[in-house]
Design an enzyme around this catalytic site. Structure first.
Site, PDB file in Angstrom:
ATOM      1  N   GLY A  33       0.851  -1.201   0.000  1.00 39.14           N
ATOM      2  CA  GLY A  33       0.000   0.000   0.000  1.00 39.14           C
ATOM      3  C   GLY A  33       0.883   1.246   0.000  1.00 39.14           C
ATOM      4  O   GLY A  33       0.704   2.166  -0.809  1.00 39.14           O
ATOM      5  N   HIS A  34       1.848   1.266   0.935  1.00 39.41           N
ATOM      6  CA  HIS A  34       2.795   2.385   0.982  1.00 39.41           C
ATOM      7  C   HIS A  34       3.561   2.482  -0.340  1.00 39.41           C
ATOM      8  O   HIS A  34       3.797   3.569  -0.864  1.00 39.41           O
ATOM      9  CB  HIS A  34       3.803   2.190   2.120  1.00 39.41           C
ATOM     10  CG  HIS A  34       3.183   2.109   3.496  1.00 39.41           C
ATOM     11  ND1 HIS A  34       3.233   0.979   4.259  1.00 39.41           N
ATOM     12  CD2 HIS A  34       2.526   3.033   4.235  1.00 39.41           C
ATOM     13  CE1 HIS A  34       2.622   1.189   5.425  1.00 39.41           C
ATOM     14  NE2 HIS A  34       2.186   2.432   5.432  1.00 39.41           N
ATOM     15  N   SER A 182      -2.505  -3.551   5.704  1.00 38.02           N
ATOM     16  CA  SER A 182      -2.372  -2.628   6.836  1.00 38.02           C
ATOM     17  C   SER A 182      -1.208  -3.110   7.687  1.00 38.02           C
ATOM     18  O   SER A 182      -0.999  -4.323   7.837  1.00 38.02           O
ATOM     19  CB  SER A 182      -3.659  -2.638   7.670  1.00 38.02           C
ATOM     20  OG  SER A 182      -3.392  -2.136   8.970  1.00 38.02           O
TER      21      SER A 182
END
Ligand code: AMP
Length: 273
Positions: A33-34, A182
């Site tokens: 995600g990052h 996450s």
């Protein structure tokens, strides 16, 4: 890649950048995600700055500040490989002063949903993002749609304070089975992870219902509650882009938001319609 810890050292490194600067603020334990935010920043700017700072101010007493995963070595390697120009790793003691000016999230957007479950959380988010914007002076800053309310609040802060930065929102990156990535997923046991999948399944089912013409929020929510019956739901809310509750889904102006606990782990996810 320059790894910078001190504020003065960062200011000097920033001063040397001649061109557009993309900024990706994170709390580390980096995942894909990052990486998707970093990739977009690389594409759209001359330089990319990533910060890693587990911000004590956005954790409430009793939350997971101490347990939050810290993976500095791995994160440095990931940033290096991703082609980050400056990795900023500030110390809490150099970021915060004793009795300082404080930002307060707006009464509505800052204190509903996530803000009502975690009162003051967004005050801390805005405080750190404002400080980092002041140091990094980014042309563009990249945030995930997964934290939809945070994204809306940062957009509002930029608008309210006339900050000269463009906020870019990126799609949520998921595992193959649907689980939204996450840093907190590492808390989940194998059994909990399986149960956590009902969150993305519920959102997918909401999406299918809407595509089939079902627009009534209550009916969509009812189906989602059924699918998520084995986890501890904190809220399921269907709102417009200003976070006002909707009785009927409005295409291209709706976000379906979910927060739930699986064991001790608190997870959020959402669907932009
Ligand atoms: P964090 O390190 O959790 O504070 O997140 C840093 C940034 O990455 C925030 O803008 C998040 O919204 C974003 N982010 C976190 N998880 C994801 C994901 N699964 N997909 C895309 N962006 C994400």
């Amino acid at each position: 890649m320059q790894i910078v810890r001190g504020i003065e050292e960062f200011k000097r490194a920033r001063e040397a950048l001649d061109g557009s600067v993309g900024f990706v603020p994170t709390m580390g334990a980096l995942h894909h995600g990052h990486l998707s935010l970093i990739k977009s920043s690389k594409k759209e700017n001359d330089y990319t700055v990533v910060s890693i700072f587990v911000n004590p101010m956005q954790f409430l007493p009793g939350e997971d500040f101490d347990a939050y995963p810290r993976r500095e070595e791995a994160d440095c390697r990931i940033c290096e490989i991703a082609g980050v120009d400056i990795l900023f790793l500030p110390e809490s003691s150099s970021i915060y002063k004793k009795d300082e000016v404080k930002l307060k999230a707006p009464g509505y957007l800052g204190y509903i949903l996530e803000g009502s479950r975690r009162p003051g959380h967004f005050d801390g988010v805005l405080q750190i993002v404002m400080k980092l914007f002041g140091l990094v002076r980014p042309s563009r800053a990249y945030f995930g749609k997964k934290d939809a309310q945070q994204l809306a609040l940062i957009r509002k802060m930029v608008d309210d304070f006339f900050l000269p930065v463009e906020i870019v929102a990126e799609e949520t990156v998921r595992e193959d089975d649907g689980l939204a990535l996450s840093s907190r997923n590492v808390y989940l046991s194998t059994e909990e992870r399986k149960r956590a999948l009902s969150i993305s399944r519920a959102l997918k089912s909401a999406s299918r219902l809407i595509m089939a013409g079902e627009l009534e929020s209550e009916k969509i929510k009812k189906r989602m509650y059924e699918i998520m019956k084995d986890i501890d739901i904190e809220y399921i809310q269907i709102v417009d882009r200003d976070f006002r509750p909707l009785r009927k889904v409005a295409i291209r102006n709706t976000i379906i938001l979910v927060a739930a606990r699986v064991g001790k782990t608190r997870l959020i996810d959402n669907l932009w319609v």
